[in-house]
Design a protein around this motif. Sequence first.
Motif, short mmCIF file in Angstrom:
data_model
loop_
_atom_site.label_atom_id
_atom_site.label_comp_id
_atom_site.label_asym_id
_atom_site.label_seq_id
_atom_site.Cartn_x
_atom_site.Cartn_y
_atom_site.Cartn_z
N GLN A 1 8.67 -8.33 -17.10
CA GLN A 1 9.22 -6.98 -17.41
C GLN A 1 9.12 -6.25 -16.19
N ILE A 2 8.53 -6.60 -15.06
CA ILE A 2 8.69 -6.06 -13.62
C ILE A 2 9.70 -6.28 -13.14
N LEU A 3 10.49 -7.54 -13.17
CA LEU A 3 11.72 -7.85 -13.13
C LEU A 3 12.84 -7.03 -13.58
N LYS A 4 12.62 -6.56 -14.84
CA LYS A 4 13.57 -5.67 -15.34
C LYS A 4 13.33 -4.31 -14.92
N ASN A 5 12.16 -4.13 -14.65
CA ASN A 5 11.77 -2.57 -14.06
C ASN A 5 12.39 -2.36 -12.99
N ARG B 1 28.08 -7.55 5.21
CA ARG B 1 27.28 -6.14 5.04
C ARG B 1 27.34 -5.76 3.54
N GLY B 2 26.11 -5.35 3.00
CA GLY B 2 25.96 -4.69 1.71
C GLY B 2 25.64 -6.06 0.89
N CYS B 3 24.97 -5.55 -0.28
CA CYS B 3 24.54 -6.35 -1.36
C CYS B 3 24.88 -6.05 -2.80
N PRO B 4 25.38 -6.74 -3.66
CA PRO B 4 25.79 -6.18 -5.08
C PRO B 4 24.51 -6.07 -5.85
N ALA B 5 23.39 -6.44 -5.45
CA ALA B 5 22.21 -6.55 -6.32
C ALA B 5 21.74 -4.96 -6.37
N LYS B 6 21.01 -4.76 -7.47
CA LYS B 6 20.64 -3.40 -7.66
C LYS B 6 19.11 -3.06 -7.55
N CYS B 7 18.50 -4.17 -6.89
CA CYS B 7 16.81 -3.97 -6.73
C CYS B 7 16.58 -2.61 -6.23
N THR B 8 15.47 -2.12 -7.12
CA THR B 8 15.31 -0.55 -6.71
C THR B 8 14.37 -0.30 -5.68
N PHE B 9 13.88 -1.50 -5.07
CA PHE B 9 12.75 -1.28 -3.97
C PHE B 9 13.65 -1.52 -2.65
N CYS B 10 14.94 -1.81 -2.57
CA CYS B 10 15.43 -2.69 -1.47
C CYS B 10 16.08 -1.39 -0.45
N LEU B 11 15.71 -1.19 0.71
CA LEU B 11 16.06 -0.24 1.54
C LEU B 11 17.82 -0.25 1.90
N TRP B 12 18.16 -1.32 2.18
CA TRP B 12 19.31 -1.40 3.06
C TRP B 12 20.70 -1.09 2.21
N PRO B 13 20.80 -2.02 0.98
CA PRO B 13 21.94 -1.70 0.26
C PRO B 13 21.94 0.06 -0.44
N GLN B 14 20.96 0.54 -0.79
CA GLN B 14 20.53 1.89 -1.42
C GLN B 14 21.14 2.93 -0.47
N VAL B 15 20.36 2.81 0.91
CA VAL B 15 20.55 3.45 1.81
C VAL B 15 21.64 3.51 3.06
N GLY C 1 2.56 -4.26 -6.36
CA GLY C 1 2.59 -2.92 -6.55
C GLY C 1 3.75 -2.51 -6.93
N LEU C 2 4.78 -3.19 -7.53
CA LEU C 2 5.97 -2.85 -7.96
C LEU C 2 5.60 -2.06 -9.43
N PRO C 3 6.41 -1.38 -9.85
CA PRO C 3 6.39 -0.49 -11.23
C PRO C 3 6.05 -1.54 -12.32
N GLY C 4 4.98 -1.31 -13.01
CA GLY C 4 4.53 -2.14 -13.93
C GLY C 4 3.54 -2.97 -13.63
N GLY D 1 15.03 7.56 -0.11
CA GLY D 1 16.35 7.09 -0.35
C GLY D 1 16.47 5.80 -1.55
N THR D 2 15.34 5.37 -1.96
CA THR D 2 15.35 4.09 -2.44
C THR D 2 14.84 4.68 -4.15
N GLU D 3 15.20 4.10 -5.25
CA GLU D 3 14.93 4.35 -6.53
C GLU D 3 13.29 4.27 -6.60
N LEU D 4 12.90 3.36 -5.75
CA LEU D 4 11.28 3.26 -6.00
C LEU D 4 10.59 4.31 -5.54
#
Length: 474
Positions: A312-316, A205-219, A347-350, A381-384
């Motif tokens: 750039q979107i990957l960085k965003n 369970r859990g994910c070390p990635a920081k993707c701003t759109f992903c629900l499960w790790p952030q929430v 539709g991601l930022p950028g 609950g997500t950064e997005l």
Amino acid sequence: MKTLFLNPPSYEDFDGGAGSRYQATREVWSFWYPTWLAYPAGMIPGARLLDAPPHGYDVAKTIAEAKNYDLVVLHTSTPSFRMDVRTAESIKAANPNCTIAFVGGHPTAVPEDTLKGSEVIDIAGRKEFDYSMVEVARGMDWSKIGGISYRKNGIIHHNPDRNVLSDEELDKLPFVTEVYEKNLDYLKYNSPYCQYPYVSLYTGRGCPAKCTFCLWPQVTQGHSYRTRSPENVYEEVAAMKAKFPKMKELFFDDDTFTADPPRARKIAQLLKPLGITWSTNSRANVDYETLKVLKEGGLRLFVVGYETGNAQILKNIKKGVGLDRARRFTQDCHKLGILIHGTFILGLPGETKETIEESMTFAREMDCETIQVSLASPYPGTELFKYVTQNGYLAVDPLLDESGYQKCTVTYPGLSGDEIYKAVERFYRSFYFRPRYIFKAVRKMASSSEECRRLLKEGKQFLSTMRQRRAQVA
């Protein structure tokens, strides 16, 4: 308490991917296992797990079953919340004495709003709800149960979070495959990128990635990848052939199974003698030697989130994997014969008209076995979600209309939501309707009558969905 864990009825052909009850009508027939509900169901004597959508339970049939229980634990999400509330209200009307708990990403992100959504919702289970629901079922005083919000005498209370489960605690959980065998018909589940029939489970369970759109790790699960031991995973998998004799593939549904390469290699080496075909989720950054070991251990396919072809979107979105690394990973997979189901998000930022074209070009370059193109979905609950609301880019509320079709929820300066929505079909056509892919598909169909039937059926479903999308635009 006599307990029912319920994945409630949904909109027709609603996509329940990864337990998120995603707000889109699926392109082809697919159902994912209700794994999060299965864990606590296996921890409470006599509890039942009811997965209504794949088993053909409409609201009336679900209520007829659910009214017989003291505690109903209902999995919900942001897009399905309103319909799930109506189901819960009908259950409470049929059995006023039952306790109803809502669990999932939405109750975790907005527990107060969840409880205010209807007087029939007694409890909002937050984050990992395994043991909190067990304690509710045992009759423990709600004020002493960590990780829940609840209503008592008209007042809403929020108890402190409980700690996420450790590696050792994950090893002590029941095997979800035993719950599946008891409660579900595995022949009613299908994944577009897995061989049918398939069975899925989690090894961590859990994910070390920081993707701003992903629900499960952030929430709900957090960014720490907590794992079952390879031996514990092997023990469960080794017993699966007897439980699911027609199973053709096992899917490890961890957010990022390859986040711990030595452990992933160990699991593959343990599974190799079993001769089981398996697939899993991966980031596009796994080294060649690990890929080789996984392939030798039975790996058939990776689900890889490329997301976009624009640097750039990957960085965003804090993806953490660049385009060149993704190219090298993909080349290695092709060389080893590991198939890829590539996922992209519009539709991601950028995002602009030009970046959409870049993503289409990149997808063709990756030349995956199959792709999935989704619309950016800003879940609470997500950064997005924070980004689009603070900047005035959230265009549609609610996320879902009553037909079950996904709306484009974001709009940007110079790029409207309608343009993003229409680009999904154009993206699919640019990938699938090219000579190279058509030739590959025809060759697969010629090699197997079963594969021919499957591809023709899924192709028909896909084209039908695209027509329905165009009708929605009109």
